[in-house]
Design a protein around this motif. Sequence first.
Motif, PDB file in Angstrom:
ATOM      1  N   TYR A 148      28.126  40.222  63.484  1.00  0.00           N
ATOM      2  CA  TYR A 148      27.142  41.460  64.310  1.00  0.00           C
ATOM      3  C   TYR A 148      26.262  40.446  65.776  1.00  0.00           C
ATOM      4  CZ  TYR A 148      23.795  44.712  65.017  1.00  0.00           C
ATOM      5  OH  TYR A 148      23.108  45.663  65.699  1.00  0.00           O
ATOM      6  N   LEU A 149      25.477  39.152  65.474  1.00  0.00           N
ATOM      7  CA  LEU A 149      24.775  38.514  66.230  1.00  0.00           C
ATOM      8  C   LEU A 149      25.151  38.377  67.741  1.00  0.00           C
ATOM      9  CD1 LEU A 149      22.426  36.428  64.386  1.00  0.00           C
ATOM     10  CD2 LEU A 149      21.389  38.165  65.251  1.00  0.00           C
ATOM     11  N   TYR A 151      28.086  40.290  68.419  1.00  0.00           N
ATOM     12  CA  TYR A 151      28.697  41.676  68.676  1.00  0.00           C
ATOM     13  C   TYR A 151      27.294  42.057  69.252  1.00  0.00           C
ATOM     14  CZ  TYR A 151      31.290  45.739  68.376  1.00  0.00           C
ATOM     15  OH  TYR A 151      31.851  48.002  68.891  1.00  0.00           O
ATOM     16  N   HIS A 152      26.009  42.794  69.209  1.00  0.00           N
ATOM     17  CA  HIS A 152      25.199  42.820  69.884  1.00  0.00           C
ATOM     18  C   HIS A 152      24.913  42.115  71.069  1.00  0.00           C
ATOM     19  CE1 HIS A 152      20.985  43.482  70.489  1.00  0.00           C
ATOM     20  NE2 HIS A 152      21.253  44.699  70.090  1.00  0.00           N
ATOM     21  N   GLU A 153      24.882  40.365  70.959  1.00  0.00           N
ATOM     22  CA  GLU A 153      24.429  39.694  72.216  1.00  0.00           C
ATOM     23  C   GLU A 153      25.534  39.894  73.475  1.00  0.00           C
ATOM     24  OE1 GLU A 153      20.853  38.778  72.160  1.00  0.00           O
ATOM     25  OE2 GLU A 153      21.064  40.810  71.823  1.00  0.00           O
ATOM     26  N   GLY A 154      26.632  40.276  72.990  1.00  0.00           N
ATOM     27  CA  GLY A 154      27.537  39.238  73.242  1.00  0.00           C
ATOM     28  C   GLY A 154      28.451  38.035  72.985  1.00  0.00           C
ATOM     29  N   ARG A 155      29.182  37.446  73.790  1.00  0.00           N
ATOM     30  CA  ARG A 155      29.895  36.418  72.457  1.00  0.00           C
ATOM     31  C   ARG A 155      28.899  35.005  74.674  1.00  0.00           C
ATOM     32  NH1 ARG A 155      34.516  38.447  73.570  1.00  0.00           N
ATOM     33  NH2 ARG A 155      35.078  39.283  71.769  1.00  0.00           N
ATOM     34  N   SER A 156      28.463  35.576  75.382  1.00  0.00           N
ATOM     35  CA  SER A 156      27.237  34.511  75.842  1.00  0.00           C
ATOM     36  C   SER A 156      26.469  34.300  75.011  1.00  0.00           C
ATOM     37  CB  SER A 156      27.740  34.405  77.233  1.00  0.00           C
ATOM     38  OG  SER A 156      27.502  35.954  77.752  1.00  0.00           O
ATOM     39  N   GLY A 161      22.309  31.740  72.134  1.00  0.00           N
ATOM     40  CA  GLY A 161      21.199  31.825  70.637  1.00  0.00           C
ATOM     41  C   GLY A 161      20.153  32.557  71.591  1.00  0.00           C
ATOM     42  N   SER A 162      20.093  33.343  72.109  1.00  0.00           N
ATOM     43  CA  SER A 162      19.211  34.119  72.674  1.00  0.00           C
ATOM     44  C   SER A 162      19.342  35.387  71.463  1.00  0.00           C
ATOM     45  CB  SER A 162      20.419  35.311  73.548  1.00  0.00           C
ATOM     46  OG  SER A 162      21.418  36.318  72.753  1.00  0.00           O
ATOM     47  N   TYR A 163      19.615  35.707  70.573  1.00  0.00           N
ATOM     48  CA  TYR A 163      19.308  36.475  69.027  1.00  0.00           C
ATOM     49  C   TYR A 163      17.954  35.671  68.892  1.00  0.00           C
ATOM     50  CZ  TYR A 163      22.338  32.622  66.885  1.00  0.00           C
ATOM     51  OH  TYR A 163      23.044  31.956  66.293  1.00  0.00           O
ATOM     52  N   ASN A 164      17.552  34.422  69.101  1.00  0.00           N
ATOM     53  CA  ASN A 164      16.836  32.838  68.148  1.00  0.00           C
ATOM     54  C   ASN A 164      15.233  34.454  68.755  1.00  0.00           C
ATOM     55  OD1 ASN A 164      17.992  31.824  66.537  1.00  0.00           O
ATOM     56  ND2 ASN A 164      18.719  30.437  67.996  1.00  0.00           N
ATOM     57  N   ALA A 165      15.118  34.626  69.971  1.00  0.00           N
ATOM     58  CA  ALA A 165      13.531  35.148  70.348  1.00  0.00           C
ATOM     59  C   ALA A 165      13.748  36.750  69.877  1.00  0.00           C
ATOM     60  CB  ALA A 165      13.783  34.279  71.894  1.00  0.00           C
ATOM     61  N   LYS A 166      14.590  37.243  69.013  1.00  0.00           N
ATOM     62  CA  LYS A 166      14.213  38.102  68.615  1.00  0.00           C
ATOM     63  C   LYS A 166      14.437  38.925  66.965  1.00  0.00           C
ATOM     64  CE  LYS A 166      16.794  40.234  72.904  1.00  0.00           C
ATOM     65  NZ  LYS A 166      18.462  40.152  73.340  1.00  0.00           N
ATOM     66  N   GLY A 167      13.333  38.180  66.911  1.00  0.00           N
ATOM     67  CA  GLY A 167      13.144  38.023  65.763  1.00  0.00           C
ATOM     68  C   GLY A 167      13.383  39.525  64.578  1.00  0.00           C
ATOM     69  N   TRP A 168      13.168  40.497  66.264  1.00  0.00           N
ATOM     70  CA  TRP A 168      13.939  41.961  64.893  1.00  0.00           C
ATOM     71  C   TRP A 168      15.394  42.100  64.280  1.00  0.00           C
ATOM     72  CZ3 TRP A 168      17.659  44.630  68.071  1.00  0.00           C
ATOM     73  CH2 TRP A 168      17.330  44.497  69.530  1.00  0.00           C
ATOM     74  N   VAL A 170      17.647  39.586  64.581  1.00  0.00           N
ATOM     75  CA  VAL A 170      17.889  38.997  63.024  1.00  0.00           C
ATOM     76  C   VAL A 170      17.639  39.545  62.328  1.00  0.00           C
ATOM     77  CG1 VAL A 170      17.340  36.510  61.978  1.00  0.00           C
ATOM     78  CG2 VAL A 170      17.589  36.766  64.610  1.00  0.00           C
ATOM     79  N   ALA A 171      16.482  40.394  61.838  1.00  0.00           N
ATOM     80  CA  ALA A 171      15.984  41.220  60.107  1.00  0.00           C
ATOM     81  C   ALA A 171      16.903  41.848  60.201  1.00  0.00           C
ATOM     82  CB  ALA A 171      14.867  41.732  60.476  1.00  0.00           C
ATOM     83  N   VAL A 172      17.824  42.334  61.367  1.00  0.00           N
ATOM     84  CA  VAL A 172      18.501  43.808  61.833  1.00  0.00           C
ATOM     85  C   VAL A 172      19.799  43.193  61.235  1.00  0.00           C
ATOM     86  CG1 VAL A 172      20.387  45.199  63.034  1.00  0.00           C
ATOM     87  CG2 VAL A 172      18.220  45.242  62.810  1.00  0.00           C
TER      88      VAL A 172
END
Length: 192
Positions: A148-149, A151-156, A161-168, A170-172
Motif C-alpha cells: 500500500y505504501l 501504491y500510494h507514494e509510487g515506487r520511486s 522512503g517518502s512515507y517516513n515523513a507522513k505519520g498519517w 503509515v497509520a493508514v
Amino acid sequence: MNKFLKVAIVLLVASCGGGNYSAPRNLDNACALARERPQYYTAMKRTEQRWGVPVAVQMATIHQESKFIGDARTPFRFALGVIPMGRQSSAYGYSQALDGTWEEYQRATGKRSAKRDRIADATDFMGWYMHESQARLGISKYDARNQYLAYHEGRSGYARGSYNAKGWLVAVADRVQARANLYQQQLASCRR
C-alpha cells in the motif's frame, strides 16, 4: 402522446447511461461482500491467479482507496475556500489509479480498452502494479502494508522512503494490513 414518448425516450436513454457504482452494503465482511457482488470476487480471483496478489490484499487496498465505489474521485481543491481549482489528483475508479499510471498499465499489458471504473480492469491494474512493486522493490505480494505504501507514494517515492515523513500515511498502511488480515481470516472461513 407525443410528450409521453419524449419522456419515455429520455428515461430509456438515462437508464442505459452508467453502471451501478454504489458501495456494497457490508464492507467489513469479506464473505458478505463476495456474496453481494460475486463479480468482484471473480475479478479478484482472476487477478490472484494472474499476478499472485491475494484477494484479501486487493480487497483491503480497494477498501482504503475507494470503499468499492466504482466512480470514486478525489475531492475538489478550492482557492480562498470558495473558488474551485480542480480535483486534488487524477485518481479515479475502484483502484484510484492516476491517469499516467493507468496509461503505463495499458501500454505494458496491451489493455487499451481497460477502464478504471470496471472492477475486473481495476483489480488487474492493482495486480500488475503490485507485481511490479515486488519485482522492483522486493515487496512481498502478501505484505499489504508495504504494498500500500508503494501504491500510494509510487515506487520511486517508496524507494526514497517518502512515507517516513507522513505519520498519517503509515497509520493508514497499518490499517490496510489489519483489514487484509481480517479479510483473509474471513475468506478462509466462508469457503467452508
